[in-house]
Every structure is written in C-alpha cells, then in structure tokens.
Design a protein around this motif. Structure first.
Motif, PDB file in Angstrom:
ATOM      1  N   ASN A  30       0.835  -1.205   0.000  1.00  0.00           N
ATOM      2  CA  ASN A  30       0.000   0.000   0.000  1.00  0.00           C
ATOM      3  C   ASN A  30       0.868   1.252   0.000  1.00  0.00           C
ATOM      4  O   ASN A  30       0.541   2.245  -0.657  1.00  0.00           O
ATOM      5  CB  ASN A  30      -0.933   0.010   1.208  1.00  0.00           C
ATOM      6  N   GLN A  31       1.957   1.200   0.742  1.00  0.00           N
ATOM      7  CA  GLN A  31       2.878   2.332   0.795  1.00  0.00           C
ATOM      8  C   GLN A  31       3.462   2.605  -0.589  1.00  0.00           C
ATOM      9  O   GLN A  31       3.593   3.757  -0.999  1.00  0.00           O
ATOM     10  CB  GLN A  31       3.986   2.011   1.803  1.00  0.00           C
ATOM     11  N   PHE A  32       3.780   1.550  -1.310  1.00  0.00           N
ATOM     12  CA  PHE A  32       4.325   1.684  -2.662  1.00  0.00           C
ATOM     13  C   PHE A  32       3.301   2.308  -3.608  1.00  0.00           C
ATOM     14  O   PHE A  32       3.630   3.209  -4.389  1.00  0.00           O
ATOM     15  CB  PHE A  32       4.759   0.297  -3.168  1.00  0.00           C
ATOM     16  N   VAL A  33       2.045   1.858  -3.529  1.00  0.00           N
ATOM     17  CA  VAL A  33       0.980   2.391  -4.397  1.00  0.00           C
ATOM     18  C   VAL A  33       0.710   3.858  -4.088  1.00  0.00           C
ATOM     19  O   VAL A  33       0.554   4.679  -4.996  1.00  0.00           O
ATOM     20  CB  VAL A  33      -0.300   1.529  -4.258  1.00  0.00           C
ATOM     21  N   VAL A  34       0.672   4.200  -2.799  1.00  0.00           N
ATOM     22  CA  VAL A  34       0.451   5.596  -2.414  1.00  0.00           C
ATOM     23  C   VAL A  34       1.607   6.464  -2.900  1.00  0.00           C
ATOM     24  O   VAL A  34       1.396   7.598  -3.352  1.00  0.00           O
ATOM     25  CB  VAL A  34       0.250   5.708  -0.883  1.00  0.00           C
ATOM     26  N   GLY A  35       2.820   5.939  -2.852  1.00  0.00           N
ATOM     27  CA  GLY A  35       3.976   6.671  -3.377  1.00  0.00           C
ATOM     28  C   GLY A  35       3.854   6.929  -4.873  1.00  0.00           C
ATOM     29  O   GLY A  35       4.169   8.017  -5.353  1.00  0.00           O
ATOM     30  N   ARG A  36       3.389   5.922  -5.601  1.00  0.00           N
ATOM     31  CA  ARG A  36       3.185   6.101  -7.047  1.00  0.00           C
ATOM     32  C   ARG A  36       2.128   7.166  -7.334  1.00  0.00           C
ATOM     33  O   ARG A  36       2.298   7.995  -8.223  1.00  0.00           O
ATOM     34  CB  ARG A  36       2.756   4.783  -7.696  1.00  0.00           C
ATOM     35  N   LEU A  37       1.037   7.124  -6.591  1.00  0.00           N
ATOM     36  CA  LEU A  37      -0.008   8.136  -6.768  1.00  0.00           C
ATOM     37  C   LEU A  37       0.530   9.536  -6.459  1.00  0.00           C
ATOM     38  O   LEU A  37       0.198  10.507  -7.144  1.00  0.00           O
ATOM     39  CB  LEU A  37      -1.205   7.830  -5.873  1.00  0.00           C
ATOM     40  N   ASN A  38       1.366   9.628  -5.445  1.00  0.00           N
ATOM     41  CA  ASN A  38       1.957  10.909  -5.076  1.00  0.00           C
ATOM     42  C   ASN A  38       2.902  11.415  -6.167  1.00  0.00           C
ATOM     43  O   ASN A  38       2.946  12.614  -6.454  1.00  0.00           O
ATOM     44  CB  ASN A  38       2.686  10.778  -3.744  1.00  0.00           C
ATOM     45  N   ILE A  39       3.629  10.516  -6.789  1.00  0.00           N
ATOM     46  CA  ILE A  39       4.509  10.902  -7.902  1.00  0.00           C
ATOM     47  C   ILE A  39       3.676  11.451  -9.060  1.00  0.00           C
ATOM     48  O   ILE A  39       3.997  12.496  -9.639  1.00  0.00           O
ATOM     49  CB  ILE A  39       5.373   9.704  -8.359  1.00  0.00           C
ATOM     50  N   ILE A  40       2.592  10.764  -9.399  1.00  0.00           N
ATOM     51  CA  ILE A  40       1.715  11.222 -10.485  1.00  0.00           C
ATOM     52  C   ILE A  40       1.118  12.578 -10.157  1.00  0.00           C
ATOM     53  O   ILE A  40       1.057  13.475 -11.007  1.00  0.00           O
ATOM     54  CB  ILE A  40       0.621  10.167 -10.768  1.00  0.00           C
ATOM     55  N   LEU A  41       0.693  12.756  -8.919  1.00  0.00           N
ATOM     56  CA  LEU A  41       0.116  14.031  -8.492  1.00  0.00           C
ATOM     57  C   LEU A  41       1.142  15.164  -8.586  1.00  0.00           C
ATOM     58  O   LEU A  41       0.828  16.264  -9.049  1.00  0.00           O
ATOM     59  CB  LEU A  41      -0.405  13.909  -7.064  1.00  0.00           C
ATOM     60  N   VAL A  82      10.577   8.885  -5.641  1.00  0.00           N
ATOM     61  CA  VAL A  82      11.121   7.770  -6.421  1.00  0.00           C
ATOM     62  C   VAL A  82      12.137   6.997  -5.577  1.00  0.00           C
ATOM     63  O   VAL A  82      12.145   5.759  -5.579  1.00  0.00           O
ATOM     64  CB  VAL A  82      11.753   8.284  -7.738  1.00  0.00           C
ATOM     65  N   LEU A  83      12.987   7.709  -4.845  1.00  0.00           N
ATOM     66  CA  LEU A  83      13.950   7.039  -3.969  1.00  0.00           C
ATOM     67  C   LEU A  83      13.240   6.250  -2.872  1.00  0.00           C
ATOM     68  O   LEU A  83      13.657   5.138  -2.517  1.00  0.00           O
ATOM     69  CB  LEU A  83      14.907   8.059  -3.363  1.00  0.00           C
ATOM     70  N   ALA A  84      12.163   6.805  -2.331  1.00  0.00           N
ATOM     71  CA  ALA A  84      11.403   6.095  -1.302  1.00  0.00           C
ATOM     72  C   ALA A  84      10.772   4.832  -1.877  1.00  0.00           C
ATOM     73  O   ALA A  84      10.815   3.765  -1.241  1.00  0.00           O
ATOM     74  CB  ALA A  84      10.330   7.007  -0.719  1.00  0.00           C
ATOM     75  N   ASN A  85      10.196   4.924  -3.065  1.00  0.00           N
ATOM     76  CA  ASN A  85       9.589   3.744  -3.685  1.00  0.00           C
ATOM     77  C   ASN A  85      10.628   2.677  -3.997  1.00  0.00           C
ATOM     78  O   ASN A  85      10.359   1.489  -3.882  1.00  0.00           O
ATOM     79  CB  ASN A  85       8.821   4.131  -4.942  1.00  0.00           C
ATOM     80  N   LYS A  86      11.812   3.114  -4.383  1.00  0.00           N
ATOM     81  CA  LYS A  86      12.890   2.159  -4.642  1.00  0.00           C
ATOM     82  C   LYS A  86      13.279   1.418  -3.359  1.00  0.00           C
ATOM     83  O   LYS A  86      13.482   0.208  -3.366  1.00  0.00           O
ATOM     84  CB  LYS A  86      14.091   2.907  -5.218  1.00  0.00           C
ATOM     85  N   ALA A  87      13.344   2.135  -2.241  1.00  0.00           N
ATOM     86  CA  ALA A  87      13.679   1.519  -0.962  1.00  0.00           C
ATOM     87  C   ALA A  87      12.546   0.608  -0.477  1.00  0.00           C
ATOM     88  O   ALA A  87      12.805  -0.455   0.102  1.00  0.00           O
ATOM     89  CB  ALA A  87      13.979   2.591   0.078  1.00  0.00           C
TER      90      ALA A  87
END
Length: 137
Positions: free
Chosen positions: A66-77, A117-122
């Motif tokens: 879920n954290q990864f998906v929320v990070g992706r949504l935040n990147i898109i936003l 992006v760095l957070a999603n990678k981690a």
C-alpha cells in the motif's frame, strides 16, 4: 518505523510539499508581490493532497505494498502539479506585465518527485527482501 530510509525520504517530500512552499514563492508578480501557492485554489488542493499522501505513506509502514501504491499516486500528483506550474509559466512569460520573475518554488515538485522515487525504490527493496526470506522458510 523511523529507522527505514524510505521514511526519511517521505518525510523530506512532506517538508517540501507541506512546509517549504509556505515560505518560498512560486513567482514574483510585476508589482514585486510574491505569488504563493495559497493564492490559487487548484495549487492549494493539489499540494494538500500531495502532503496528505506523504503522511499516509509514512503511517502505512506495515503495509509495504500500500505504501508503494500511495507513493506512485503521489509521484503522479506531483507530475501533474509540475505540469501546471510549467504551463502557467509558459503562458505568462517573463515579458508580460503579469509575471516578472519566476521563483524556485515552482521547481520544488521536482525535488519531491526525486525523493518519492527514492522512497519507492527503498520500499521495493524491502519488499523483495521479505519475499526472499519467506521463500527460505
């Protein structure tokens, strides 16, 4: 969990979208008045959503997917927000009387995107580590 590196990245993204933009203007108008994001309803809503998603991602540290998906949504936003800033700056170029100087605040979403992006990678690295340990059991 504050000791995880992705939490630090997410916190820095929160600081950029939630705190720094209160102090750094997006651009300066021709009458030497600074234009902050609060003067536009669209920017306020998008930055509020981005800040909320960063906090939500920090608090959902137990659910890495879920954290990864929320990070992706935040990147898109943040990409949408950056697109709006660039669109506004191209429509109101520095030669028009409306905007005389573009500010660094306009490019802060770029730094937020890099941190996300760095957070999603981690997060992905942690998820892969947990999956590899589960295979050994």
């Amino acid at each position: 969990m504050i000791q995880r590196i992705q939490t630090v990245y997410l916190f820095l993204a929160f600081v950029i979208t939630g705190i720094l933009l209160f102090f750094i203007p997006l651009w300066t108008m021709s009458n030497n008045k600074a234009f902050y994001f609060m003067q536009s309803e669209t920017y306020t809503i998008l930055l509020g959503l981005s800040t909320t998603l960063s906090i939500l991602s920090i608090l959902s540290y137990k659910k890495r997917q879920n954290q990864f998906v929320v990070g992706r949504l935040n990147i898109i936003l943040n990409l949408i927000l950056l697109g709006l800033f660039v669109y506004r700056s191209l429509n109101l170029s520095g030669e028009t009387p409306a905007v005389s100087e573009k500010g660094i605040g306009m490019f802060l979403p770029v730094f937020a995107i890099v941190l996300l992006v760095l957070a999603n990678k981690a997060i992905k690295k942690d998820e892969d580590l947990v999956k590899s340990v589960d295979r050994l059991r």
